[in-house]
Design an enzyme around this catalytic site. Structure first.
Site, PDB file in Angstrom:
ATOM      1  N   HIS A  31     -49.058  15.875  30.510  1.00 53.06           N
ATOM      2  CA  HIS A  31     -49.126  16.490  31.838  1.00 53.06           C
ATOM      3  C   HIS A  31     -50.004  15.649  32.763  1.00 53.06           C
ATOM      4  CE1 HIS A  31     -48.441  20.550  29.677  1.00 53.06           C
ATOM      5  NE2 HIS A  31     -47.314  20.238  30.301  1.00 53.06           N
ATOM      6  N   LYS A  55     -44.264  36.255  28.832  1.00 51.23           N
ATOM      7  CA  LYS A  55     -44.572  35.191  27.877  1.00 51.23           C
ATOM      8  C   LYS A  55     -46.037  35.279  27.470  1.00 51.23           C
ATOM      9  CE  LYS A  55     -44.150  30.170  27.476  1.00 51.23           C
ATOM     10  NZ  LYS A  55     -43.832  28.938  28.205  1.00 51.23           N
ATOM     11  N   ARG A 104     -39.480  14.613  28.675  1.00 49.82           N
ATOM     12  CA  ARG A 104     -39.976  14.101  27.389  1.00 49.82           C
ATOM     13  C   ARG A 104     -38.797  13.512  26.612  1.00 49.82           C
ATOM     14  NH1 ARG A 104     -43.234  19.017  25.066  1.00 49.82           N
ATOM     15  NH2 ARG A 104     -41.370  19.996  25.814  1.00 49.82           N
ATOM     16  N   SER A 142     -47.039  22.159  23.414  1.00 50.43           N
ATOM     17  CA  SER A 142     -48.102  23.138  23.180  1.00 50.43           C
ATOM     18  C   SER A 142     -48.113  23.590  21.727  1.00 50.43           C
ATOM     19  CB  SER A 142     -47.930  24.346  24.098  1.00 50.43           C
ATOM     20  OG  SER A 142     -48.110  23.967  25.435  1.00 50.43           O
TER      21      SER A 142
END
Length: 179
Positions: A31, A55, A104, A142
């Site tokens: 990031h 979430k 990515r 993550s």
């Protein structure tokens, strides 16, 4: 015309303002690399931290703002704020004409392309700019970070994936009984 010129389109949106949205839960070196690169392309970069009540997040919105500000405080043209709802609506509310997205692995492209096309249908004045992830960070997620943090007490391991200033907060969150 360079990307950081002060061009405004017919819809009144500035192409000198870009918005990079994500959950940033937690913010990673990948990031940060996108933030640094995008900040060189635009006069103003807003890092928009998306809030999704459905979430489960590791860090609350205020903590995520603080963490992103901590790692981007060397970039004077970067602002950080939260939003809920559609990213394209958030971008328009700021008068920005560009959304920045980091890509990515190649598998990201299909999802990001679909989202870009939907955003274009919702607001044709907002452009999406894709920045390819640096190969050092293309595999970072993550989930991977949380797994490494849970299985290794070595901060040097984590520092390969997250900025060092984030590590104490990440360790504290993962050590808390509610996580």
């Amino acid at each position: 015309m360079t990307l950081n010129s002060s061009h405004t389109d017919a819809g009144g949106l500035s192409h000198s303002i870009a918005v990079y949205t994500g959950s940033f839960d937690p913010v990673t070196l990948g990031h940060l690399h996108i933030i640094e690169r995008a900040s060189k392309l635009f006069d103003t970069l807003v890092v928009g931290i998306g809030i999704n009540a459905d979430k489960k997040s590791l860090f609350n919105p205020e903590e995520r703002i603080e963490l992103v500000q901590t790692i981007s405080n060397h970039l004077p043209n970067v602002r950080v704020q939260t939003f809920d709802g559609l990213a394209v609506d958030f971008v328009r509310s700021l008068g920005a004409g560009v959304m920045v997205r980091g890509i990515r692995p190649l598998t990201d492209i299909a999802g990001e392309f679909t989202m870009m096309m939907a955003n274009r249908q919702l607001d044709a004045d907002i452009e999406t700019v894709f920045l390819m992830a640096d190969e050092r960070f293309a595999h970072v997620s993550s989930s991977l970070l949380k797994q490494i943090a849970a299985l290794s007490e070595n901060d040097d391991h984590l520092a390969k994936f997250v900025p060092r200033p984030i590590i104490p907060s990440l360790r504290a969150k993962l050590a808390a009984p509610s996580v």
